[in-house]
Design an enzyme around this catalytic site. Sequence first.
Site, PDB file in Angstrom:
ATOM      1  N   ASP A 230       0.795  -1.227   0.000  1.00  0.00           N
ATOM      2  CA  ASP A 230       0.000   0.000   0.000  1.00  0.00           C
ATOM      3  C   ASP A 230       0.827   1.277   0.000  1.00  0.00           C
ATOM      4  O   ASP A 230       0.309   2.349  -0.330  1.00  0.00           O
ATOM      5  CB  ASP A 230      -0.922   0.017   1.222  1.00  0.00           C
ATOM      6  CG  ASP A 230      -1.963  -1.084   1.166  1.00  0.00           C
ATOM      7  OD1 ASP A 230      -2.291  -1.521   0.049  1.00  0.00           O
ATOM      8  OD2 ASP A 230      -2.446  -1.505   2.233  1.00  0.00           O
ATOM      9  N   ASP A 254       0.799   6.063   1.363  1.00  0.00           N
ATOM     10  CA  ASP A 254      -0.469   5.833   2.058  1.00  0.00           C
ATOM     11  C   ASP A 254      -0.337   6.428   3.462  1.00  0.00           C
ATOM     12  O   ASP A 254      -0.041   7.596   3.602  1.00  0.00           O
ATOM     13  CB  ASP A 254      -0.794   4.341   2.082  1.00  0.00           C
ATOM     14  CG  ASP A 254      -2.249   4.063   2.428  1.00  0.00           C
ATOM     15  OD1 ASP A 254      -3.042   5.015   2.490  1.00  0.00           O
ATOM     16  OD2 ASP A 254      -2.599   2.899   2.649  1.00  0.00           O
ATOM     17  N   ASP A 258      -0.144   2.513   9.944  1.00  0.00           N
ATOM     18  CA  ASP A 258      -1.474   1.912   9.962  1.00  0.00           C
ATOM     19  C   ASP A 258      -1.442   0.673  10.841  1.00  0.00           C
ATOM     20  O   ASP A 258      -0.506  -0.132  10.752  1.00  0.00           O
ATOM     21  CB  ASP A 258      -1.925   1.512   8.554  1.00  0.00           C
ATOM     22  CG  ASP A 258      -2.406   2.706   7.726  1.00  0.00           C
ATOM     23  OD1 ASP A 258      -2.280   3.848   8.215  1.00  0.00           O
ATOM     24  OD2 ASP A 258      -2.905   2.483   6.616  1.00  0.00           O
ATOM     25  N   ARG A 310      -6.081  12.580  10.605  1.00  0.00           N
ATOM     26  CA  ARG A 310      -5.838  11.230  11.116  1.00  0.00           C
ATOM     27  C   ARG A 310      -4.616  11.169  12.033  1.00  0.00           C
ATOM     28  O   ARG A 310      -3.619  10.539  11.714  1.00  0.00           O
ATOM     29  CB  ARG A 310      -5.683  10.220   9.967  1.00  0.00           C
ATOM     30  CG  ARG A 310      -6.926  10.061   9.130  1.00  0.00           C
ATOM     31  CD  ARG A 310      -6.794   8.917   8.152  1.00  0.00           C
ATOM     32  NE  ARG A 310      -8.017   8.745   7.370  1.00  0.00           N
ATOM     33  CZ  ARG A 310      -8.219   7.775   6.488  1.00  0.00           C
ATOM     34  NH1 ARG A 310      -7.260   6.870   6.271  1.00  0.00           N
ATOM     35  NH2 ARG A 310      -9.356   7.681   5.818  1.00  0.00           N
TER      36      ARG A 310
END
Length: 431
Positions: A230, A254, A258, A310
């Site tokens: 990703d 990305d 994560d 985020r």
Amino acid sequence: MEAVNMRLLVLIPFLVIVPAVTANIGDFDEVWQTRAEEARKAALQAYNPHPEKVTDNFNKKVHKSTNHTRRNLSKFSGPCMATNPIDRCWRCRSDWASNRMKLADCVLGFGQQTTGGKGGKIYVVTDLSDNDMVNPKPGTLRHAVIQEEPLWIIFAHSMAIRLNEELIMTSNKTIDARGANVHIANGAGLTLQFVHNIIIHGLHIHDIKVGNGGLIRDSASHYGFRTRSDGDGISIFGATNIWIDHISMSNCADGLIDAIMASTAITISNCHFTHHNEVMLFGASDSFSGDAIMQITVTFNHFGQGLTQRMPRCRWGFFHVVNNDYTHWLMYAIGGSQHPTILSQGNRFIAPPDINCKEVTKRDYSPESVWKSWTWRSQGDLMMNGAFFVKSGDPNFDFSNKYVIRAKPGTFVTRLTRFSGALSCREGMPC
């Protein structure tokens, strides 16, 4: 007790291998099936049914550290430049280079049981190349991280490593870049998939690209076909007991970090994040209730220039966001969906000049009639330039009285985060 039982009920979907579990694994063969099952068991074991006890312990350590050192925190002078309890555990020692594994004793928060490669051999990376994905050359970082046994991985000298494909790690590893200036840049990022007990410390990770996939070795005894990666800086996938500390990160294809697919027992501390849109995603899907097991501490980090949103964005789990410095965002700082529990304590939030972006929080995909029951609390946060945090949940649910003591207030954040990011450490001197 009822709340605990309800949390455990939503873990049932993770008991079954679902199609999403095979993400980026082109051939989900017997080896990967075994790893997935081992990861499931490790996650259930690492899950703490009483997360408030972890936050309580964390806050006590912060109080103990800052109360007796406050006078020494405003200057660089003196034998020790540590400004928070994680750093104070190891940075004041001039023998850190000969006692590197002491670092494993210093993690706090939900990742507190992480020991990485402690007790294993020291592996020295001497070669910055990454040319062979199936038979990596001894002395390279890729060769180090696929070994079966616990390893404490260090670097012979400063280097910039361009990963041709995602770096797939095995369990019980520490990547320790202290004493060298090590960049993972202009190639693929790090993948922690179905592993446990990983420490990543002291790296610069930036300009990460999407990997093309192909045949990649994922352990000393196995390789297989991977689909495209990703472009995350660090991808945590079905992994437990993870500590990411003193990393400088920016500009990945990305996310910077994560954590998805029931990853849990994670601490992200002392990092410096800059120049990125979607910084951290915890829980990738509103439909995967297995992420209710997710428990993550985000602490002593500096969210700096060029960030948009985020920091983090959360789903399902329990997230302790404590004593971080948010000096920049363009949209919002902390967001989420699917009723995550978010405890924000002692952070500094400096809102951007845009009048439409003063709110720290953002709830996605739910009307107020739904999200008003989510437990999002703010305690001791310092709000500047018009910043405001929209609380939700039971107004009588007071963490400070019912479960935890207060963290240090947001006014302490500049000193607690003063040395965020990768450090310049010299052997024979406190770091």
